[in-house]
Design a protein around this motif. Structure first.
Motif, PDB file in Angstrom:
ATOM      1  N   GLU A 109       2.739  10.284  -9.965  1.00 36.31           N
ATOM      2  CA  GLU A 109       2.128  10.464 -11.286  1.00 36.31           C
ATOM      3  C   GLU A 109       1.243  11.709 -11.318  1.00 36.31           C
ATOM      4  O   GLU A 109       1.217  12.447 -12.306  1.00 36.31           O
ATOM      5  CB  GLU A 109       1.315   9.221 -11.654  1.00 36.31           C
ATOM      6  CG  GLU A 109       0.822   9.184 -13.090  1.00 36.31           C
ATOM      7  CD  GLU A 109       1.913   8.842 -14.088  1.00 36.31           C
ATOM      8  OE1 GLU A 109       1.600   8.721 -15.286  1.00 36.31           O
ATOM      9  OE2 GLU A 109       3.084   8.689 -13.676  1.00 36.31           O
ATOM     10  N   PHE A 110       0.509  11.927 -10.234  1.00 39.26           N
ATOM     11  CA  PHE A 110      -0.318  13.141 -10.137  1.00 39.26           C
ATOM     12  C   PHE A 110       0.557  14.394 -10.210  1.00 39.26           C
ATOM     13  O   PHE A 110       0.239  15.362 -10.903  1.00 39.26           O
ATOM     14  CB  PHE A 110      -1.104  13.158  -8.820  1.00 39.26           C
ATOM     15  CG  PHE A 110      -2.331  12.284  -8.822  1.00 39.26           C
ATOM     16  CD1 PHE A 110      -3.209  12.266  -9.896  1.00 39.26           C
ATOM     17  CD2 PHE A 110      -2.627  11.482  -7.733  1.00 39.26           C
ATOM     18  CE1 PHE A 110      -4.339  11.473  -9.897  1.00 39.26           C
ATOM     19  CE2 PHE A 110      -3.759  10.672  -7.716  1.00 39.26           C
ATOM     20  CZ  PHE A 110      -4.618  10.671  -8.804  1.00 39.26           C
ATOM     21  N   LYS A 111       1.675  14.350  -9.473  1.00 37.24           N
ATOM     22  CA  LYS A 111       2.540  15.522  -9.378  1.00 37.24           C
ATOM     23  C   LYS A 111       3.265  15.804 -10.700  1.00 37.24           C
ATOM     24  O   LYS A 111       3.352  16.958 -11.143  1.00 37.24           O
ATOM     25  CB  LYS A 111       3.565  15.314  -8.263  1.00 37.24           C
ATOM     26  CG  LYS A 111       4.491  16.497  -8.054  1.00 37.24           C
ATOM     27  CD  LYS A 111       5.449  16.229  -6.888  1.00 37.24           C
ATOM     28  CE  LYS A 111       6.385  17.407  -6.672  1.00 37.24           C
ATOM     29  NZ  LYS A 111       7.322  17.167  -5.543  1.00 37.24           N
ATOM     30  N   LEU A 145      -1.848  12.960 -13.965  1.00 35.51           N
ATOM     31  CA  LEU A 145      -2.620  11.822 -14.471  1.00 35.51           C
ATOM     32  C   LEU A 145      -2.697  10.746 -13.403  1.00 35.51           C
ATOM     33  O   LEU A 145      -1.891  10.706 -12.471  1.00 35.51           O
ATOM     34  CB  LEU A 145      -1.960  11.224 -15.722  1.00 35.51           C
ATOM     35  CG  LEU A 145      -1.930  12.089 -16.983  1.00 35.51           C
ATOM     36  CD1 LEU A 145      -1.078  11.418 -18.040  1.00 35.51           C
ATOM     37  CD2 LEU A 145      -3.339  12.331 -17.513  1.00 35.51           C
ATOM     38  N   ARG A 146      -3.677   9.864 -13.573  1.00 35.28           N
ATOM     39  CA  ARG A 146      -3.789   8.717 -12.678  1.00 35.28           C
ATOM     40  C   ARG A 146      -2.937   7.588 -13.247  1.00 35.28           C
ATOM     41  O   ARG A 146      -3.033   7.251 -14.418  1.00 35.28           O
ATOM     42  CB  ARG A 146      -5.248   8.277 -12.563  1.00 35.28           C
ATOM     43  CG  ARG A 146      -5.466   7.229 -11.473  1.00 35.28           C
ATOM     44  CD  ARG A 146      -6.928   7.113 -11.101  1.00 35.28           C
ATOM     45  NE  ARG A 146      -7.111   6.163 -10.016  1.00 35.28           N
ATOM     46  CZ  ARG A 146      -6.947   6.458  -8.740  1.00 35.28           C
ATOM     47  NH1 ARG A 146      -6.617   7.702  -8.402  1.00 35.28           N
ATOM     48  NH2 ARG A 146      -7.123   5.550  -7.806  1.00 35.28           N
ATOM     49  N   HIS A 147      -2.099   7.012 -12.420  1.00 32.81           N
ATOM     50  CA  HIS A 147      -1.163   5.984 -12.884  1.00 32.81           C
ATOM     51  C   HIS A 147      -1.923   4.730 -13.337  1.00 32.81           C
ATOM     52  O   HIS A 147      -2.903   4.322 -12.704  1.00 32.81           O
ATOM     53  CB  HIS A 147      -0.190   5.625 -11.758  1.00 32.81           C
ATOM     54  CG  HIS A 147       1.019   4.884 -12.233  1.00 32.81           C
ATOM     55  ND1 HIS A 147       0.993   3.539 -12.517  1.00 32.81           N
ATOM     56  CD2 HIS A 147       2.289   5.306 -12.489  1.00 32.81           C
ATOM     57  CE1 HIS A 147       2.202   3.156 -12.911  1.00 32.81           C
ATOM     58  NE2 HIS A 147       3.004   4.205 -12.904  1.00 32.81           N
ATOM     59  N   PRO A 148      -1.463   4.078 -14.430  1.00 31.11           N
ATOM     60  CA  PRO A 148      -2.132   2.874 -14.943  1.00 31.11           C
ATOM     61  C   PRO A 148      -2.216   1.731 -13.941  1.00 31.11           C
ATOM     62  O   PRO A 148      -3.059   0.846 -14.083  1.00 31.11           O
ATOM     63  CB  PRO A 148      -1.257   2.463 -16.143  1.00 31.11           C
ATOM     64  CG  PRO A 148      -0.556   3.700 -16.553  1.00 31.11           C
ATOM     65  CD  PRO A 148      -0.348   4.505 -15.308  1.00 31.11           C
ATOM     66  N   LEU A 161       0.819  -1.210   0.000  1.00 31.36           N
ATOM     67  CA  LEU A 161       0.000   0.000   0.000  1.00 31.36           C
ATOM     68  C   LEU A 161       0.857   1.266   0.000  1.00 31.36           C
ATOM     69  O   LEU A 161       0.575   2.195  -0.772  1.00 31.36           O
ATOM     70  CB  LEU A 161      -0.973   0.000   1.186  1.00 31.36           C
ATOM     71  CG  LEU A 161      -1.902   1.214   1.258  1.00 31.36           C
ATOM     72  CD1 LEU A 161      -2.785   1.316   0.020  1.00 31.36           C
ATOM     73  CD2 LEU A 161      -2.765   1.163   2.523  1.00 31.36           C
ATOM     74  N   PRO A 162       1.928   1.361   0.813  1.00 31.31           N
ATOM     75  CA  PRO A 162       2.761   2.574   0.766  1.00 31.31           C
ATOM     76  C   PRO A 162       3.357   2.823  -0.622  1.00 31.31           C
ATOM     77  O   PRO A 162       3.365   3.967  -1.099  1.00 31.31           O
ATOM     78  CB  PRO A 162       3.850   2.283   1.801  1.00 31.31           C
ATOM     79  CG  PRO A 162       3.221   1.339   2.763  1.00 31.31           C
ATOM     80  CD  PRO A 162       2.341   0.466   1.925  1.00 31.31           C
ATOM     81  N   ASP A 163       3.857   1.781  -1.286  1.00 30.53           N
ATOM     82  CA  ASP A 163       4.432   1.947  -2.625  1.00 30.53           C
ATOM     83  C   ASP A 163       3.364   2.378  -3.633  1.00 30.53           C
ATOM     84  O   ASP A 163       3.623   3.203  -4.519  1.00 30.53           O
ATOM     85  CB  ASP A 163       5.084   0.644  -3.099  1.00 30.53           C
ATOM     86  CG  ASP A 163       6.402   0.363  -2.406  1.00 30.53           C
ATOM     87  OD1 ASP A 163       7.003   1.309  -1.871  1.00 30.53           O
ATOM     88  OD2 ASP A 163       6.830  -0.806  -2.393  1.00 30.53           O
ATOM     89  N   TYR A 164       2.195   1.802  -3.503  1.00 32.45           N
ATOM     90  CA  TYR A 164       1.091   2.146  -4.410  1.00 32.45           C
ATOM     91  C   TYR A 164       0.714   3.614  -4.267  1.00 32.45           C
ATOM     92  O   TYR A 164       0.571   4.339  -5.267  1.00 32.45           O
ATOM     93  CB  TYR A 164      -0.111   1.259  -4.105  1.00 32.45           C
ATOM     94  CG  TYR A 164      -1.356   1.603  -4.885  1.00 32.45           C
ATOM     95  CD1 TYR A 164      -1.430   1.367  -6.258  1.00 32.45           C
ATOM     96  CD2 TYR A 164      -2.465   2.155  -4.241  1.00 32.45           C
ATOM     97  CE1 TYR A 164      -2.584   1.674  -6.978  1.00 32.45           C
ATOM     98  CE2 TYR A 164      -3.617   2.464  -4.948  1.00 32.45           C
ATOM     99  CZ  TYR A 164      -3.669   2.220  -6.314  1.00 32.45           C
ATOM    100  OH  TYR A 164      -4.813   2.537  -7.013  1.00 32.45           O
ATOM    101  N   LEU A 165       0.574   4.080  -3.040  1.00 25.95           N
ATOM    102  CA  LEU A 165       0.204   5.476  -2.804  1.00 25.95           C
ATOM    103  C   LEU A 165       1.292   6.426  -3.303  1.00 25.95           C
ATOM    104  O   LEU A 165       0.990   7.458  -3.901  1.00 25.95           O
ATOM    105  CB  LEU A 165      -0.053   5.700  -1.310  1.00 25.95           C
ATOM    106  CG  LEU A 165      -1.256   4.952  -0.720  1.00 25.95           C
ATOM    107  CD1 LEU A 165      -1.318   5.144   0.789  1.00 25.95           C
ATOM    108  CD2 LEU A 165      -2.560   5.384  -1.367  1.00 25.95           C
ATOM    109  N   ASP A 166       2.560   6.055  -3.088  1.00 21.28           N
ATOM    110  CA  ASP A 166       3.663   6.892  -3.584  1.00 21.28           C
ATOM    111  C   ASP A 166       3.656   6.973  -5.110  1.00 21.28           C
ATOM    112  O   ASP A 166       3.924   8.034  -5.685  1.00 21.28           O
ATOM    113  CB  ASP A 166       5.013   6.327  -3.106  1.00 21.28           C
ATOM    114  CG  ASP A 166       5.262   6.587  -1.631  1.00 21.28           C
ATOM    115  OD1 ASP A 166       4.554   7.430  -1.048  1.00 21.28           O
ATOM    116  OD2 ASP A 166       6.158   5.926  -1.062  1.00 21.28           O
TER     117      ASP A 166
END
Length: 262
Positions: free
Chosen positions: A168-170, A174-177, A158-163
């Motif tokens: 990608e947003f920054k 965009l929202r990451h695939p 979960l931490p890696d996913y959120l990072d």
């Protein structure tokens, strides 16, 4: 041409295999349609009386589907956020230090070995417990075993996913695939739930994942207790959805990584 060469050629001709004659078709007739692929089936009769049926595309379709499954599985393998030795973790490497860990190992093996049933039922596993008890190892071994069967398996903490989402947003707004991959995976393994600081953003993204996985196979690992989940209104709502069709495996106590150390 000298006599020696003539003898060699005669020997080659005498020992060569006869080239089979091509069969000549005498007639062809349509005999129906394949119930599976709807291909028009034609029976060809040859002059020697032999017959052959053509027109069914089932084998070609199966080959194409199998190839696409392999491509999909490789895509999810490459997209997984799993690092170091965990990519290679298997069940045989897991050294259970107590009865609780032995039970967890058996449950994990069964889940992976009968994944077709788990997929049909949308069955989940929720590994819950203290540090060093092998939750991530077992989750990674499940990933390895199920992916080797050709399924689309995505592993991420979960931490890696959120990072990854934040970055990608920054950088591109965009929202990451990977968020779509998390939704589409035949098996999602979400490791270390709650290991990061659970901000509003974290709550929102975690809820999106869990909600998108309803009826699909997901393996969760967490150090949070049930009381910790229930102590926060947002986490309680998420925890409630995590528990749908879920086998809870509690791992507390002995640190299996310290086994054998003085």
């Amino acid at each position: 041409m000298d006599e020696e060469m003539k003898d060699l050629m005669r020997h080659a001709l005498d020992n060569s295999e006869d080239v089979p004659e091509l069969k000549k078709p005498a007639k062809s007739e349509r005999i129906g349609q394949c119930e599976k692929c709807c291909g028009n089936i034609t029976r060809i009769t040859f002059e020697d009386g032999a017959t052959k049926e053509t027109g069914c595309r089932c084998e070609s379709i199966k080959w194409a589907n199998d190839k696409q499954r392999r491509i999909n599985a490789e895509t999810f393998e490459k997209g997984s956020l799993i690092y170091g030795d965990y990519r290679k973790k298997v069940f045989d490497d897991y050294q259970a230090a107590d009865e609780q860990q032995e039970t967890a190992l058996k449950i994990s093996r069964y889940y992976a070995d009968h994944f077709d049933r788990q997929l049909e039922n949308g069955q989940n596993i929720f590994f819950q417990g203290t540090y060093g008890t092998g939750k991530t190892h077992l989750a990674a071994a499940i990933r390895q075993a199920v992916a080797s069967q050709g399924y689309k398996v995505l592993f991420m903490s979960l931490p890696d996913y959120l990072d990854t989402l934040k970055r990608e947003f920054k950088e591109r707004n965009l929202r990451h695939p990977i968020s779509k991959m998390a939704k589409d995976a035949e098996l999602l393994i979400l490791d270390d739930v709650g290991a990061n600081r659970m901000t509003d953003f974290a709550h929102e993204e975690l809820f999106k994942i869990v909600d998108s996985r309803r009826g699909k196979c997901t393996v969760y690992t967490t150090n949070y207790t049930s009381e910790q989940f229930k102590g926060n209104q947002e986490l309680q709502r998420i925890f409630s959805r995590m528990m749908e069709r879920t086998k809870v495996v509690v791992l507390n106590g002995t640190d299996y990584r310290m086994k054998g150390l003085m």
